[in-house]
Structures are given as structure tokens and as C-alpha cells.
Write a protein that holds these residues in place. Structure first.
Motif, mmCIF file in Angstrom:
data_model
loop_
_atom_site.group_PDB
_atom_site.id
_atom_site.type_symbol
_atom_site.label_atom_id
_atom_site.label_comp_id
_atom_site.label_asym_id
_atom_site.label_seq_id
_atom_site.Cartn_x
_atom_site.Cartn_y
_atom_site.Cartn_z
ATOM 1 N N ALA A 2 -26.119 -3.315 -2.190
ATOM 2 C CA ALA A 2 -25.700 -2.057 -1.567
ATOM 3 C C ALA A 2 -26.902 -1.158 -1.343
ATOM 4 O O ALA A 2 -27.755 -1.028 -2.216
ATOM 5 N N CYS A 3 -26.958 -0.532 -0.168
ATOM 6 C CA CYS A 3 -27.996 0.443 0.139
ATOM 7 C C CYS A 3 -27.349 1.817 0.252
ATOM 8 O O CYS A 3 -26.603 2.079 1.195
ATOM 9 N N LEU A 4 -27.620 2.679 -0.712
ATOM 10 C CA LEU A 4 -27.131 4.051 -0.681
ATOM 11 C C LEU A 4 -28.178 4.877 0.061
ATOM 12 O O LEU A 4 -29.250 5.159 -0.472
ATOM 13 N N ALA A 5 -27.866 5.241 1.313
ATOM 14 C CA ALA A 5 -28.842 5.896 2.199
ATOM 15 C C ALA A 5 -28.448 7.336 2.484
ATOM 16 O O ALA A 5 -28.639 7.830 3.601
ATOM 17 N N ASP A 6 -27.892 8.010 1.489
ATOM 18 C CA ASP A 6 -27.503 9.409 1.678
ATOM 19 C C ASP A 6 -28.699 10.268 2.035
ATOM 20 O O ASP A 6 -29.836 10.011 1.617
ATOM 21 N N ASP A 7 -28.411 11.319 2.788
ATOM 22 C CA ASP A 7 -29.433 12.276 3.175
ATOM 23 C C ASP A 7 -30.054 12.929 1.941
ATOM 24 O O ASP A 7 -29.446 12.983 0.863
ATOM 25 N N MET A 8 -31.291 13.428 2.111
ATOM 26 C CA MET A 8 -32.000 14.080 1.029
ATOM 27 C C MET A 8 -31.167 15.229 0.439
ATOM 28 O O MET A 8 -30.629 16.053 1.160
ATOM 29 N N GLY A 9 -31.041 15.244 -0.887
ATOM 30 C CA GLY A 9 -30.361 16.348 -1.554
ATOM 31 C C GLY A 9 -28.898 16.108 -1.847
ATOM 32 O O GLY A 9 -28.239 16.983 -2.413
ATOM 33 N N LEU A 10 -28.356 14.940 -1.477
ATOM 34 C CA LEU A 10 -26.945 14.671 -1.729
ATOM 35 C C LEU A 10 -26.703 13.959 -3.056
ATOM 36 O O LEU A 10 -25.557 13.662 -3.389
ATOM 37 N N GLY A 11 -27.760 13.667 -3.801
ATOM 38 C CA GLY A 11 -27.569 13.160 -5.160
ATOM 39 C C GLY A 11 -27.490 11.658 -5.284
ATOM 40 O O GLY A 11 -26.606 11.139 -5.977
ATOM 41 N N LYS A 12 -28.402 10.930 -4.663
ATOM 42 C CA LYS A 12 -28.416 9.468 -4.819
ATOM 43 C C LYS A 12 -28.712 9.092 -6.267
ATOM 44 O O LYS A 12 -28.132 8.149 -6.802
ATOM 45 N N THR A 13 -29.610 9.831 -6.913
ATOM 46 C CA THR A 13 -29.971 9.545 -8.312
ATOM 47 C C THR A 13 -28.751 9.659 -9.210
ATOM 48 O O THR A 13 -28.484 8.784 -10.055
ATOM 49 N N ILE A 14 -27.993 10.735 -9.037
ATOM 50 C CA ILE A 14 -26.818 10.965 -9.878
ATOM 51 C C ILE A 14 -25.776 9.874 -9.665
ATOM 52 O O ILE A 14 -25.161 9.382 -10.619
ATOM 53 N N GLN A 15 -25.567 9.462 -8.411
ATOM 54 C CA GLN A 15 -24.567 8.426 -8.132
ATOM 55 C C GLN A 15 -24.975 7.094 -8.752
ATOM 56 O O GLN A 15 -24.124 6.365 -9.271
ATOM 57 N N ARG B 32 -24.589 9.124 4.485
ATOM 58 C CA ARG B 32 -23.931 10.400 4.686
ATOM 59 C C ARG B 32 -24.983 11.463 4.960
ATOM 60 O O ARG B 32 -26.053 11.444 4.341
ATOM 61 N N LEU B 33 -24.686 12.382 5.870
ATOM 62 C CA LEU B 33 -25.621 13.428 6.261
ATOM 63 C C LEU B 33 -25.118 14.786 5.801
ATOM 64 O O LEU B 33 -23.912 15.015 5.675
ATOM 65 N N LYS B 34 -26.046 15.692 5.604
ATOM 66 C CA LYS B 34 -25.659 17.050 5.233
ATOM 67 C C LYS B 34 -24.870 17.714 6.355
ATOM 68 O O LYS B 34 -24.110 18.649 6.118
ATOM 69 N N THR B 35 -25.060 17.221 7.583
ATOM 70 C CA THR B 35 -24.367 17.829 8.723
ATOM 71 C C THR B 35 -22.929 17.344 8.865
ATOM 72 O O THR B 35 -22.178 17.899 9.669
ATOM 73 N N ASP B 36 -22.525 16.302 8.122
ATOM 74 C CA ASP B 36 -21.148 15.831 8.187
ATOM 75 C C ASP B 36 -20.211 16.890 7.616
ATOM 76 O O ASP B 36 -20.461 17.450 6.552
ATOM 77 N N GLU C 49 -41.661 12.517 4.725
ATOM 78 C CA GLU C 49 -41.380 11.354 5.564
ATOM 79 C C GLU C 49 -39.901 11.305 5.933
ATOM 80 O O GLU C 49 -39.529 11.082 7.091
ATOM 81 N N GLU C 50 -39.033 11.520 4.938
ATOM 82 C CA GLU C 50 -37.600 11.536 5.197
ATOM 83 C C GLU C 50 -37.222 12.702 6.105
ATOM 84 O O GLU C 50 -36.428 12.564 7.034
ATOM 85 N N LEU C 51 -37.798 13.852 5.823
ATOM 86 C CA LEU C 51 -37.484 15.062 6.571
ATOM 87 C C LEU C 51 -37.850 14.907 8.043
ATOM 88 O O LEU C 51 -37.057 15.221 8.937
#
Length: 1023
Positions: A564-577, A763-767, A859-861
Motif C-alpha cells: 500500500a502507498c499512502l500518498a496523502d498530501d503534506m500535513g494530513l498525518g501519514k505518520t500517525i496513520q 487525499r488532498l487538503k483541497t478535497d 519538493e512536495e510543495l
């Protein structure tokens, strides 16, 4: 910011592409009414500036010449031209401007355009029209590769006829592509030609299509001329039509020298008249159509009916009898009036005769309506002639069971279901399934197929439908029946996602999944989200709703043993998930062996802290540093009772033999873009370690980069996660990389996305579903360690300064303390700042862990197209950082500091805030840029070094987070672990009242610390 533009010179003897560039900034308006001659473009680069800048961007073409061009550009009322690349507005005021340009003849232009990217990505120096040119060139290459071109006669403005290759655009998909590109043609395409041409483009709806067709023809012709040996050397001349053979030999001449004798001109002009009219936009509203009908009961003869068919809606047809009755009048096709339909039908049947010779028997009368075909002739029409007829602009309607495509081929109808009682299930395991043979929408058994094949006729009747049998059908069916292969969940996932997929060389026409399997497939294809999971027992914190859905998704793929690739946008908490997922496994008693997590060195400390905060019951160690385990026995001993082991990419490569001997339950990679280069050693090490065959270990990748759009870099990631999905690298290059990147093949891109979509959650912050779950302002601590050079310099500075402070008289102590704190903060930023270095050199980023982490975030930004403010309190550091970032990303990074003039300050703010193509990054000193500015275009704020006063930092953050902000703001605060930055941060948290009391007092309160407090504060601690 400098932006590169392109314009087409169609008035020259040899059409050319002209490149010019402008630098968008505040410029002095020009009073155009007072000018007698066209003025210089106020924003355009001069001749040497343009060449130097293109060289820096690695975009300088070879074989170009400099010219001063006069461009007709839409101009604002204040006397400044509009940004080239804007779509044509309804009303324009055209004014002439002079610019310095590089001119590329068509053959050079085609080569240069082929190397440009299809999207802007991180290279913001390409204007919209150049991206449009890039897509156009990829389409031209696609036309060449598909053989969509023919010889034709071209008459220039002087009336002289010459020959050239022209595109064949009769195919429906190519006509749609032509209309799409024409509708998006930027204004800059017209600006290098005479003003009346530019104005004409605004008034005539067909003008963009006409001009685009001419540009395509020039690009295609120039490439076929230069590459003619590649395309024709292997063709035997005797096999060519005599006219084509003569044409081939004439290609040795240049375009200017190539002339055709009068007879050849007439033959070529006649042969290509119809599709040349299609290209030029003079397409008739209807075309001739041939409709094949099956034989009547008891007859072997097929009926071929003639008629007219609407171009815009092929379902609208009129038989030939109605056409002849209308004669030279008008014929109604739905809402379409067709003038002179009889002549249109005759002309179309004449062209059809060239593609299908048996048609001649049906054209012996003056008003032909239909004819009969023998079975062999009907088979030729179905198998080969239909494509040729459509190429010359004649419609063909076949019986449904013979309509072409995969449906008319022998294939399979499948029913499948998960085994009863299945809970855990991997993609490689077998399903319960059944199958039947199918052809033309009709079921057929093997015995029936053998009986029909015995008739030795390519067209046979079965269950009321006429079918086409191919020579290999019976053989393929017999092989499949003898093999009776199993069907895995992996097969079901592929077959349900891609129409026309094959199983053992037989296409699958129907795939029917049972209820349990259908639920799994819907979740795989993200048509229906897996059930969300709440925070597991032992997790210290609360998951937001979208994080619970992410946890459920990770658990779902783990259930089926899929990466699985968790590709959430920066700041959505990939580490926590990810931590919640590991704790979920532990709570369910499924975490029986250690998990290896690989991350950049700069974020290892952050992982350790987050794990200790949110999952304190996870037993964790670091495989890092000189004291790490160096032998199998030592590593095995250190991993006893451990749930999570952290290591870096560098050590993954260096200790690959050691780490590969461990029986990991899973492998996780953070910042997964680190393995995008499949040939790199660390990418190879990660993929080898995570092979699914190795003890069934799970694989997870975390990244904030939208990997589903990185075609050339996607293979390494999927090879790490699920190698079977995209196959071997050579197959991937031929099937996806080359068609998509070179030819812009949308069908291949769609297929690729469907294959990887089940394994990537983005998932994007704009969703909207995400925005409602996010706070208005999200603050993130970015924990980084010190590099070896930073640690040495930090320790040396502390030792020397503490001794001097202890001996200093009371009146000088405070000043020396503040000087020490300032110097330590500089060291935490970068050694070059403390050492008073004035330039950035090779390896500049490697000397600072904080700068390395900043680059990863930026780079992500930049990839996401976001904008950011970067605050620092040191002007010297700002200048160094500005130079480094501009070299790193080859784009403008303005720096607003105390030495900036008022005009320069406002110009920088305007470019960032108002220019849609302005800089994405804006450096500001905390004092000069922390107050009085409205910079709501930014959605990220970076505090690279801390002011240690929450009020001052919040004031700076509020430059972006204020009225008028449309986006959620992410605030990144950098803290180096074990250093003074971490300890001051802890003091501020523990003494919130003190922090509130010192608003406006800066850092002076630190100067009054007692010596023991000071020593404890500045002492460097081990991480």
C-alpha cells in the motif's frame, strides 16, 4: 520570474518557431498613443539575456539564429501587454511590440519540442503555450508512428505547386484531438504574424482549426523528410505504387526544390482531396456510408446498402433512394440540412471504390442503391476493407456480431466468487469460478465451435447471429479447455478494472463477480471505501475521520497481503496513520515480528518522538549511528521483543546484507520518492528487501508526492509494493513509459492509472471531505538532528563560550550569553552561517540536516503547485538560502529583508501575491517581513529558525493566515534535537504564562539565566 514563450512564424518562406521570454515585474506604463514606431517590449529579455537564461535552464536549442520580431499582443489600458499565453478574450486591443527572439526552423523546432515535458511540474519557466506546443508535438509523433500521413500537393502563396507529406486526420479520435487543441490554442500562436491575422483569429471560429492543421502539416513533413531513411529504407520499391515510388526518390530534395510535374499534381490532388478538406475544416455535414446486412434465410449472398450518414451523429442515416430523390436539393438528416446530397454520395462512392474493388459491380447504374456480395467478399469487407474505407472518409455499418473490436473475437464469459469462509486472502490465491466460450455476444461450446470450423467459412451463422471465425480460434479454445487454468484474486482485479483484458490469450467479454468478491473489488478499485477503523487500543490520541478511513484502507490491503502507498498530501498525518496501523496489528495480536521502517536521516528523530507520543506500547529501537549492531547475532539480540526498528536509506544500502537476514514482518519506506530511480543502489536494496516472496512480509510506502502522475518513476515504487502489477521494467517501458511520455497516449495512461489506483491512496487538503476535518491552522514541528559538522562546531562553541562567560564581568555577561545563543542558532541552521561563509558550494545541503529536511518538504510543495513563506531572523542565512534554493530548483526565490528598498519590497510582494505565474517560494527576514504584509497566496509557512517568542512567530504566520486566505495554512517549525532549540521549545511549552508575559521583549529574558541554567540549556545532548 522569467517565463519562456513561443510563437509561430507562418509568413516566412520556411515556417519557424520563435522563442522569446519575459520577466514579469512592475514595469513603467508606456503612452502608446505618442509612439511613432513599435516600442520595445518592456518585460522581454534582450538577446544576450535570452541566450544566457536558456543555457542556465538547459533549454537552449542548437542551430538557432537571433532576430528582432514584431509581435502583435493584446495590451492593457495602462500601456502594458497582457501575459502571452492567455487564452483569447472576447475583445482585444492589439498593439505592436518588438522583442529579441531565437528562431528555430521547423525540423529543429520538432526535435526541441519533443524534449519538453507534457506538464509544468516543478519547471515553472514554461508558459502555457509551450506546454500546448509540447502536447501538439507528441501528437505529431503519434501520427507518424501510426502511419497517419500521405503524400499531397501543396500550393504556396505564389501559386507554385510542390509536394509534401500531410497528416491523415479522418480518424474520429484524431478529429476530436484537432478540435480540442484548436479550442485551447493560446494567443501567442498568432502574435508573430501580421495584426490582421491575429485579429482574424478572434473573429473566425474556424481560424484556429485552419492554422493548427497547417502547423501540424509543417511539423510532420519536416520530420518525415529528415527521417525518411528510417521510414522507407526497408520498403522494397517494387511493392510501392509507381507514384509513391517516385515520391520516395523525390524526398532527397529539399522542400523548396521539390516540384511535381503536372500529371503527378493532378493525381495526388485528386487522391487526397477529401481528407485535405477535413484537415482544413471544410468537412461536409454528411458522408457516404455502406451498410452490410446478413443474408436472407436460405441465401448465401450478403446485402450491401448505400446511403448518407451525418458526420456529427453517425446514427443519423438516409438510404440512397432518398438521396437520389433529393438530387441537387436538400436532404434532412435529423436537424441537419445536407445540400446537394446526390453529388456528395457519388463522390463518396468513388472514393470507396479505391478501398474496396468489388464495389465496382454496384456502381454500374446512374443511381445505385445496393448490391450483393459473395461470402468471401463480405469477409474481406469485415476483416480488412472497413478500416481502409473509414480512412478515406466513408462510413461502414456492420452487423452487431461483426462490428469489430474484441467483442467479435472468440473470448470468455466468467463468473467468480471468493471461497466460502475466506477471511484473509492474498491476490495469488484461487477463486471459485466457472467460464463459457463467447463470440459476438453469443455463448458457444467447444463442440459447436468445432462444427462451425468444419464448414471452412470465415463467416458462419450460430444461434441466429453471424460470426467471424479466425484460424487460431479453435486451437486457442482447445488449449484453454485442456489447461483449465485457475483464476486468482489478482486476475479478477485486473479483469474487472480493464475492459478487453485477456486470460490465456482469450479476451474476457463478461466478468460477473459474486457478492463477496464484488465487495472486495469495489474496495480495491476505491469505488467503495473499506470500513474505517477507530484508533486501536493502546493508541494515545484521536484519529480524524479521514485518518480512520486511511487506517481501514491499510488494514484492508494487509488482509489481502498487498503493498500500500499512502500518498496523502503534506500535513494530513501519514505518520500517525502508519503508527495507528502498527498498533492495530499489535492489539489484534498480529504483530509477531519486528517491522523495519526506512526514512531519510533528517526525520528519524521525528519518527521516534511521534511513536513515543502516539504509540508508547510499541517497542522501538534505532539501527543508526556508530554503536548500531554490526553482526547478525548482535542485531538479532537487539531486536528481541521489538515491534519497530528505524533506520536510514544510507544504512539500508550500507547494511543491506545484515538487514536482509532478518525475518521482518513488514518493510515501510517514508518519503518513498527516495526510491524513484530504479537503478540506484538504495532503490534496489529497498525492493529486494521487500519482495513479497520473502516470508510474506507486508510493504507500505509513505509519500506526499502525487506518484500516480510520475509515469517514469512509478515502476520502482510499484515493484517495491506489488511487482506483479506492472511487470518487468522492460515491459513497463514499452507498454507505458514510451507511449505516454513520447506520444501522450491517453489510453495507455488510463490503463496505467487503473492498474495502480487500488494500491495508492491519495487525499488532498483541497478535497471537501478532508477540509471539513482540518483545523483552520495546523502547526507541525519538524524535528531534525544535527549533522556531524554541526555537532562538532556546536560543542566547540559551547565549551569556548561558557568559559568566557564565567569570567566576564556582570555588565557584559548578558551580551555574551545572547551572542552565544545567536551563534548556536546559526550553527543549527548551517555551519556556513556561523563560519561567515558568503557563497554556497558543492555539497552545501549535506552539511545541514535542517536544510535537507527543508528540501524534502519543498519538493512536495512545489510538485503540488503550492506557495510558501520562509522566515528566518538572519539576513546572512537568507542570502545563502536564496542562492541555494534558486540553484536547486532553477526558479526565482525573492528575499525580503531589512536592506530591501520600499519599491523592491512592494514589487516582490506583488509578484508573489498577484502574479499567477509568480514565485512559489518567498524568503523573508522575521523583522522585515513579519508584520504589515498580506500574503494570502501562501498556504505554507516555514519558521526555519525559531524566534523563541510565540507572539512574534504568530505575527509572522499571520502574513498568510488572515482575512482573504482561501486555503488551510500549514505552519512548519524546525527544531534540532538535543540542542538549544529543543530545550527552549520545551521551556515555552512548560511556561505558557511566561511566554505570554514576554510579548514584545524578544529574547532578552534569556540573558538573565544563571550560569548553571545556561550550561544545561546550551549543552548538546545525545538523541
Amino acid at each position: 520570474m522569467t517565463l519562456l514563450h513561443a510563437a509561430w512564424l507562418q509568413n516566412s518562406a520556411l515556417p519557424c518557431l520563435a522563442l522569446w521570454a519575459d520577466n514579469w515585474q512592475v514595469a513603467t506604463p508606456i503612452e502608446l498613443d505618442r509612439l511613432e514606431a513599435p516600442p520595445l517590449h518592456p518585460l522581454a529579455l534582450s538577446e544576450p539575456e535570452l541566450s544566457n537564461w536558456l543555457q542556465q535552464q538547459k533549454l537552449l536549442p542548437a542551430g538557432t539564429q537571433h532576430l528582432e520580431l514584431q509581435l502583435s499582443l493584446p495590451t492593457r489600458s495602462n500601456g502594458l501587454p497582457l501575459m502571452a499565453g492567455e487564452l483569447l478574450p472576447k475583445q482585444l486591443e492589439w498593439w505592436p511590440w518588438r522583442v529579441s527572439a531565437l528562431v528555430l526552423p521547423a525540423p529543429l523546432a520538432a526535435t526541441w519540442l519533443s524534449k519538453l515535458p507534457l506538464t509544468g511540474g516543478g519547471n515553472n519557466c514554461l508558459s502555457d503555450e509551450l506546454l500546448w506546443w509540447s502536447h501538439l508535438q507528441r501528437w505529431v509523433l503519434s501520427l507518424i508512428a501510426r502511419g497517419r500521413w500521405l503524400p499531397a500537393v501543396h500550393t504556396n502563396r505564389s501559386g507554385l505547386a510542390s509536394g509534401r507529406w500531410e497528416p491523415l486526420l479522418n480518424h474520429e479520435s484524431d478529429r476530436r484531438r484537432l478540435e480540442d487543441l484548436a479550442s485551447r490554442m493560446p494567443a501567442a500562436i498568432h502574435c508573430a504574424n501580421a495584426p490582421e491575422i491575429a485579429e482574424l483569429a478572434c473573429m473566425r471560429p474556424s481560424a484556429p482549426r485552419l492554422q493548427l492543421a497547417e502547423i501540424i502539416a509543417v511539423l510532420l513533413d519536416s520530420q518525415l523528410r529528415s527521417d525518411q531513411a528510417t521510414y522507407f529504407n526497408e520498403i522494397e520499391t517494387p511493392k510501392l505504387d509507381p507514384l509513391l515510388a517516385a515520391w520516395q526518390s523525390s524526398l532527397h530534395c529539399s522542400a523548396a526544390d521539390l516540384e511535381l510535374v503536372e500529371g503527378d499534381c493532378q493525381r495526388l490532388a485528386s487522391a487526397t482531396a477529401h481528407w485535405r478538406e477535413t484537415v482544413a475544416g471544410r468537412m461536409a455535414p454528411a458522408r457516404a456510408v455502406l451498410e452490410l446486412q446478413v443474408p436472407a434465410e436460405g441465401s448465401e449472398l450478403w446485402q450491401l446498402h448505400f446511403g448518407l450518414q451525418a458526420e456529427a451523429n453517425p446514427s443519423l442515416r438516409q438510404p440512397a433512394a432518398a438521396v437520389w430523390a433529393a438530387g441537387a436539393g436538400k436532404l434532412q438528416l435529423g436537424d441537419i440540412n445536407v445540400a446537394d446530397p446526390a453529388e456528395l454520395l457519388l463522390e463518396g462512392l468513388g472514393r470507396a471504390l479505391v478501398a474496396f474493388e468489388p464495389l465496382g459491380r454496384g456502381l454500374e447504374t446512374a443511381t445505385p442503391e445496393q448490391m450483393q456480395l459473395a461470402p468471401a467478399e463480405a469477409f474481406v469487407l469485415v476483416r480488412t476493407a472497413t478500416a481502409r474505407l473509414r480512412d478515406v472518409g466513408v462510413g461502414v455499418v456492420l452487423p452487431a456480431s461483426l462490428s469489430g473490436g474484441l467483442a467479435s473475437r472468440l473470448g470468455l464469459a466468467i463468473k467468480a466468487e471468493l471461497p466460502s469462509g475466506a477471511t484473509g486472502f492474498s491476490l495469488g490465491e484461487d477463486l471459485e469460478w466457472s467460464w463459457e466460450l463467447m463470440i459476438g455476444g453469443v455463448m458457444i461450446s467447444l463442440k459447436e465451435l468445432e462444427r462451425l470450423q468444419a464448414k471452412r467459412s470465415p463467416l458462419v451463422q450460430h444461434k441466429g447471429a453471424w460470426l467471424e471465425l479466425r484460424p487460431g480460434d479453435l486451437r486457442n479454445a482447445e488449449k484453454f479447455c485442456a489447461l483449465n487454468p485457475p483464476l486468482s484474486l489478482d486476475d479478477a482485479l485486473r479483469l474487472s478494472a480493464n475492459e478487453g483484458e485477456s486470460l490465456q490469450r482469450l479476451p474476457v467479454h463478461q466478468f460477473q463477480a459474486g457478492p463477496r468478491l464484488q465487495a472486495v473489488l469495489e474496495q480495491y478499485h476505491q469505488q467503495k471505501a473499506p470500513d474505517p477503523l477507530p484508533a486501536p487500543e493502546g493508541f494515545s490520541g484521536q484519529l480524524r475521520p479521514y485518518q480512520e478511513r486511511g487506517l481501514g484502507w491499510l488494514a484492508f490491503l494487509h488482509r489481502f497481503n498487498q503493498g500500500a502507498c499512502l500518498a496523502d498530501d503534506m500535513g494530513l498525518g501519514k505518520t500517525i496513520q502508519l503508527l495507528a496501523f502498527l498498533q492495530h496489528l499489535k492489539a489484534e495480536k498480529e504483530l509477531r515480528r519486528p517491522v523495519l521502517l526506512v526514512a531519510p536521516t533528517s526525520v528519524l528523530t521525528n519518527w521516534k518522538r511521534e511513536a513515543n507520543k502516539f504509540t508508547p506500547k510499541l517497542n522501538l529501537i534505532e539501527h543508526y549511528g556508530p554503536k548500531r549492531a554490526a553482526t547478525d547475532a548482535a542485531l538479532s539480540k537487539s531486536l528481541k521483543g521489538i515491534d519497530l526498528c528505524l533506520t536510514s536509506y544510507a544504512l539500508l544500502q550500507r547494511d543491506s546484507n545484515l538487514l536482509s537476514n532478518v525475518d521482518w514482518q513488514g518493510v515501510v519506506i517514508d518519503e518513498a520518492q527516495a526510491i524513484k530511480n530504479a537503478a540506484s543502489k538504495q532503490s534496489q536494496a529497498a525492493r529486494l528487501l521487500a519482495k513479497p516472496s520473502r516470508q510474506g512480509r507486508f510493504r507500505i510506502a509513505l509519500t506526499g508526492t502525487p506518484v500516480e502522475n510520475r509515469v517514469s518513476e512509478l515502476w520502482a515504487l510499484m515493484d517495491y509494493l506489488n511487482p506483479r502489477v506492472l511487470g518487468e521494467e522492460d515491459f513497463f517501458k514499452q507498454r507505458y513509459k514510451l507511449p505516454i511520455e513520447r506520444y501522450g497516449d491517453t489510453a495507455s495512461l488510463k490503463d496505467l492509472k487503473s492498474r495502480v489506483k487500488p494500491f495508492i491512496l491519495r487525499r488532498l487538503k483541497t478535497d471537501k471531505s478532508i477540509i471539513t476535518d482540518l483545523p483552520e491552522k495546523l502547526e507541525l514541528n519538524e524535528w531534525v538532528s544535527l549533522s556531524p559538522e554541526q555537532r562538532r562546531l556546536y560543542t566547540k562553541t559551547v565549551d569556548a563560550s561558557l568559559e568566557a562567560i564565567q569570567r566576564a564581568p556582570l555588565g557584559k555577561k548578558n551580551g555574551q550569553v545572547l551572542a552565544l545563543l545567536t551563534r548556536l542558532k546559526q550553527i543549527c541552521n548551517h555551519p556556513a552561517l556561523a563560519l561567515k561563509e558568503e557563497t554556497v558550494g558543492e555539497g552545501f545541503a549535506s552539511r545541514s540536516a535542517k536544510l535537507q529536511r527543508l528540501e524534502e518538504l519543498l519538493e512536495e510543495l512545489l510538485e503540488a503547485g503550492d506557495r510558501a513563506l520562509l522566515f528566518t531572523q538572519f539576513a546572512e542565512w537568507g542570502h545563502l538560502l536564496q542562492s541555494h534554493l534558486q540553484q536547486r530548483w532553477q526558479q526565482e526565490v525573492p528575499f525580503l529583508h531589512g536592506g530591501s528598498s520600499k519599491n523592491a519590497r512592494q514589487a516582490m510582494v506583488d509578484r508573489f501575491q498577484l502574479d499567477p505565474r509568480g514565485p512559489q517560494l518567498f524568503l523573508l527576514s522575521l523583522k522585515a517581513g513579519g508584520v504589515g504584509l498580506n500574503l494570502t497566496r501562501a498556504s505554507h509557512v516555514f519558521h526555519i529558525d525559531r524566534w523563541w517568542n510565540p507572539a512574534v512567530e504568530n505575527q509572522a504566520t499571520d502574513r498568510a493566515y488572515r482575512i482573504g486566505q482561501q486555503k488551510k495554512v500549514l505552519v512548519h517549525k524546525f527544531i534540532t534535537t538535543g540542542s538549544i532549540e529543543e530545550k527552549i521549545d520545551q521551556m515555552i511549552k512548560e511556561k505558557a504564562k511566561l511566554a505570554a508575559d514576554i510579548v514584545g521583549s524578544g529574547e532578552e529574558w534569556l540573558g538573565g539565566l544563571e550560569f548553571t541554567q545556561l550550561r544545561n540549556l546550551v549543552a548538546l545532548e545525545e538523541n
